[in-house]
Design a protein around this motif. Structure first.
Motif, PDB file in Angstrom:
ATOM      1  N   LYS A   4     -25.392   9.316   4.203  1.00  0.00           N
ATOM      2  CA  LYS A   4     -24.267  10.071   3.796  1.00  0.00           C
ATOM      3  C   LYS A   4     -23.127   9.407   4.793  1.00  0.00           C
ATOM      4  O   LYS A   4     -23.723   8.095   5.814  1.00  0.00           O
ATOM      5  CB  LYS A   4     -23.816  11.269   4.638  1.00  0.00           C
ATOM      6  N   ILE A   5     -21.942   8.716   4.175  1.00  0.00           N
ATOM      7  CA  ILE A   5     -20.998   7.740   4.345  1.00  0.00           C
ATOM      8  C   ILE A   5     -20.158   8.467   5.325  1.00  0.00           C
ATOM      9  O   ILE A   5     -19.468   9.285   4.550  1.00  0.00           O
ATOM     10  CB  ILE A   5     -20.105   7.373   3.194  1.00  0.00           C
ATOM     11  N   MET A   6     -19.652   7.769   6.402  1.00  0.00           N
ATOM     12  CA  MET A   6     -18.440   8.669   7.588  1.00  0.00           C
ATOM     13  C   MET A   6     -17.150   7.603   6.667  1.00  0.00           C
ATOM     14  O   MET A   6     -17.115   7.382   7.356  1.00  0.00           O
ATOM     15  CB  MET A   6     -18.961   8.696   8.581  1.00  0.00           C
ATOM     16  N   LYS A   7     -15.851   8.913   6.817  1.00  0.00           N
ATOM     17  CA  LYS A   7     -14.956   7.829   6.776  1.00  0.00           C
ATOM     18  C   LYS A   7     -13.653   8.953   7.629  1.00  0.00           C
ATOM     19  O   LYS A   7     -14.435  10.238   8.226  1.00  0.00           O
ATOM     20  CB  LYS A   7     -14.476   8.236   5.901  1.00  0.00           C
ATOM     21  N   LEU A   8     -12.393   8.269   7.980  1.00  0.00           N
ATOM     22  CA  LEU A   8     -11.652   9.035   9.143  1.00  0.00           C
ATOM     23  C   LEU A   8     -10.821  10.122   8.271  1.00  0.00           C
ATOM     24  O   LEU A   8     -11.072   9.797   7.027  1.00  0.00           O
ATOM     25  CB  LEU A   8     -11.173   8.338   9.210  1.00  0.00           C
ATOM     26  N   ALA A   9     -10.683  10.977   8.893  1.00  0.00           N
ATOM     27  CA  ALA A   9      -9.994  12.224   8.291  1.00  0.00           C
ATOM     28  C   ALA A   9      -8.331  11.968   8.763  1.00  0.00           C
ATOM     29  O   ALA A   9      -7.552  12.749   9.451  1.00  0.00           O
ATOM     30  CB  ALA A   9     -10.215  13.777   8.620  1.00  0.00           C
ATOM     31  N   ILE A  10      -7.745  11.015   7.569  1.00  0.00           N
ATOM     32  CA  ILE A  10      -6.955  10.123   7.744  1.00  0.00           C
ATOM     33  C   ILE A  10      -5.694  10.269   7.186  1.00  0.00           C
ATOM     34  O   ILE A  10      -6.714  10.120   5.461  1.00  0.00           O
ATOM     35  CB  ILE A  10      -6.337   9.610   8.779  1.00  0.00           C
ATOM     36  N   SER A  11      -5.003  11.139   6.591  1.00  0.00           N
ATOM     37  CA  SER A  11      -3.944  10.658   4.872  1.00  0.00           C
ATOM     38  C   SER A  11      -2.498   9.832   5.611  1.00  0.00           C
ATOM     39  O   SER A  11      -2.106  10.214   6.654  1.00  0.00           O
ATOM     40  CB  SER A  11      -3.527  11.530   4.584  1.00  0.00           C
ATOM     41  N   GLY A  12      -1.887   8.896   5.256  1.00  0.00           N
ATOM     42  CA  GLY A  12      -0.521   8.528   5.284  1.00  0.00           C
ATOM     43  C   GLY A  12       0.169   7.887   3.782  1.00  0.00           C
ATOM     44  O   GLY A  12      -0.220   8.111   2.774  1.00  0.00           O
ATOM     45  N   SER A  13       1.755   8.280   4.136  1.00  0.00           N
ATOM     46  CA  SER A  13       2.600   7.792   3.090  1.00  0.00           C
ATOM     47  C   SER A  13       3.875   7.317   3.138  1.00  0.00           C
ATOM     48  O   SER A  13       4.022   7.049   4.727  1.00  0.00           O
ATOM     49  CB  SER A  13       3.033   9.145   2.558  1.00  0.00           C
ATOM     50  N   THR A  14       4.156   5.761   2.343  1.00  0.00           N
ATOM     51  CA  THR A  14       5.253   5.019   3.031  1.00  0.00           C
ATOM     52  C   THR A  14       6.163   5.466   2.131  1.00  0.00           C
ATOM     53  O   THR A  14       6.011   5.548   0.473  1.00  0.00           O
ATOM     54  CB  THR A  14       4.451   4.254   2.793  1.00  0.00           C
ATOM     55  N   THR A  15       7.728   4.586   2.539  1.00  0.00           N
ATOM     56  CA  THR A  15       9.139   5.793   1.886  1.00  0.00           C
ATOM     57  C   THR A  15       9.350   3.669   2.074  1.00  0.00           C
ATOM     58  O   THR A  15       9.374   3.620   2.763  1.00  0.00           O
ATOM     59  CB  THR A  15       9.844   6.056   2.089  1.00  0.00           C
ATOM     60  N   VAL A  16       9.688   3.644   0.821  1.00  0.00           N
ATOM     61  CA  VAL A  16      10.192   1.915   0.820  1.00  0.00           C
ATOM     62  C   VAL A  16      11.753   1.990  -0.124  1.00  0.00           C
ATOM     63  O   VAL A  16      11.714   2.722  -0.824  1.00  0.00           O
ATOM     64  CB  VAL A  16       9.356   1.511   0.309  1.00  0.00           C
ATOM     65  N   ASP A  17      12.710   1.754   1.357  1.00  0.00           N
ATOM     66  CA  ASP A  17      14.042   2.422   0.091  1.00  0.00           C
ATOM     67  C   ASP A  17      14.504   0.692   0.404  1.00  0.00           C
ATOM     68  O   ASP A  17      14.203  -0.423   1.508  1.00  0.00           O
ATOM     69  CB  ASP A  17      15.265   2.863   1.133  1.00  0.00           C
ATOM     70  N   THR A  18      14.966   0.184  -1.099  1.00  0.00           N
ATOM     71  CA  THR A  18      15.179  -1.093  -1.254  1.00  0.00           C
ATOM     72  C   THR A  18      16.005  -1.681  -0.789  1.00  0.00           C
ATOM     73  O   THR A  18      16.840  -2.798  -0.411  1.00  0.00           O
ATOM     74  CB  THR A  18      15.240  -1.818  -2.821  1.00  0.00           C
ATOM     75  N   ASN A  19      17.482  -1.389  -1.076  1.00  0.00           N
ATOM     76  CA  ASN A  19      18.884  -1.163  -0.510  1.00  0.00           C
ATOM     77  C   ASN A  19      19.457  -2.746  -1.079  1.00  0.00           C
ATOM     78  O   ASN A  19      20.038  -3.307  -0.369  1.00  0.00           O
ATOM     79  CB  ASN A  19      18.921  -1.042   1.097  1.00  0.00           C
ATOM     80  N   PRO A  20      19.817  -2.297  -2.217  1.00  0.00           N
ATOM     81  CA  PRO A  20      20.312  -3.811  -2.653  1.00  0.00           C
ATOM     82  C   PRO A  20      22.195  -3.853  -2.617  1.00  0.00           C
ATOM     83  O   PRO A  20      22.403  -2.694  -2.493  1.00  0.00           O
ATOM     84  CB  PRO A  20      20.255  -3.347  -4.617  1.00  0.00           C
ATOM     85  N   ALA A  21      22.285  -5.294  -2.090  1.00  0.00           N
ATOM     86  CA  ALA A  21      24.276  -4.954  -1.677  1.00  0.00           C
ATOM     87  C   ALA A  21      23.866  -6.083  -3.640  1.00  0.00           C
ATOM     88  O   ALA A  21      24.445  -6.772  -2.999  1.00  0.00           O
ATOM     89  CB  ALA A  21      24.045  -5.551  -0.889  1.00  0.00           C
ATOM     90  N   VAL A  22      25.391  -5.396  -4.080  1.00  0.00           N
ATOM     91  CA  VAL A  22      25.809  -6.419  -5.170  1.00  0.00           C
ATOM     92  C   VAL A  22      26.569  -6.904  -5.263  1.00  0.00           C
ATOM     93  O   VAL A  22      28.051  -5.808  -5.176  1.00  0.00           O
ATOM     94  CB  VAL A  22      25.327  -5.557  -6.725  1.00  0.00           C
ATOM     95  N   GLU A  23      27.408  -7.609  -6.020  1.00  0.00           N
ATOM     96  CA  GLU A  23      28.732  -8.757  -5.628  1.00  0.00           C
ATOM     97  C   GLU A  23      28.995  -8.977  -6.794  1.00  0.00           C
ATOM     98  O   GLU A  23      27.526 -10.135  -7.463  1.00  0.00           O
ATOM     99  CB  GLU A  23      28.433  -9.352  -4.737  1.00  0.00           C
ATOM    100  N   ARG A  24      29.790  -9.313  -7.146  1.00  0.00           N
ATOM    101  CA  ARG A  24      30.200  -9.862  -8.672  1.00  0.00           C
ATOM    102  C   ARG A  24      31.314 -10.376  -8.466  1.00  0.00           C
ATOM    103  O   ARG A  24      32.674  -9.690  -7.680  1.00  0.00           O
ATOM    104  CB  ARG A  24      30.454  -8.407  -9.737  1.00  0.00           C
ATOM    105  N   PHE A  25      31.384 -12.126  -8.893  1.00  0.00           N
ATOM    106  CA  PHE A  25      32.596 -12.556  -9.643  1.00  0.00           C
ATOM    107  C   PHE A  25      33.068 -12.973 -10.729  1.00  0.00           C
ATOM    108  O   PHE A  25      32.458 -13.203 -11.393  1.00  0.00           O
ATOM    109  CB  PHE A  25      32.138 -14.026  -8.167  1.00  0.00           C
TER     110      PHE A  25
END
Length: 126
Positions: A4-25
């Motif tokens: 049998k393959i043994m594996k860790l009982a772990i779960s994870g999630s990642t949240t990414v915020d891009t946070n754009p700063a837009v400037e127009r000229f």
């Protein structure tokens, strides 16, 4: 018992915020430019989103930014553009007008600078 393959009982999630700063000229071409030619626009010639004179062109954050240029509402090819950021009173945009092309007087030029400040958080549940 079978193998049998043994594996860790772990779960994870990642949240990414891009946070754009837009400037127009904004800028209006002073006179007709027939290619081959260039249009050089210093920071002092641009207006910002409020209609006030621009005082600085933003620095491009390494690997997290880009700029685009529109002339008369049409997105322009990156290889025709040279952007130099700068602090108060410095910085410019140079547009190369290739042979066979014309930019007429009073054409609007819009420079859009987008910088990202990404932020990531990871939750691991065991």
């Amino acid at each position: 018992m079978p193998l049998k393959i043994m594996k860790l009982a772990i779960s994870g999630s990642t949240t990414v915020d891009t946070n754009p700063a837009v400037e127009r000229f904004f800028y209006e071409v002073a006179g007709t430019v027939v290619g081959e030619g260039t249009i050089t626009i210093s920071v002092a010639d641009f207006w910002d989103d409020t209609g006030a004179a621009a005082t600085a062109l933003p620095v491009l954050t390494t690997d997290n930014s880009y700029f685009t240029v529109y002339i008369n509402g049409v997105l322009q090819m990156q290889s025709l553009l040279s952007y130099t950021p700068g602090g108060t009173g410095t910085g410019q945009l140079v547009i190369t007008v290739p042979a066979g092309s014309t930019v007429t007087a009073d054409s609007p030029v819009v420079l859009v600078v987008t910088n990202y400040a990404p932020d990531a958080s990871t939750d691991i549940v065991t």
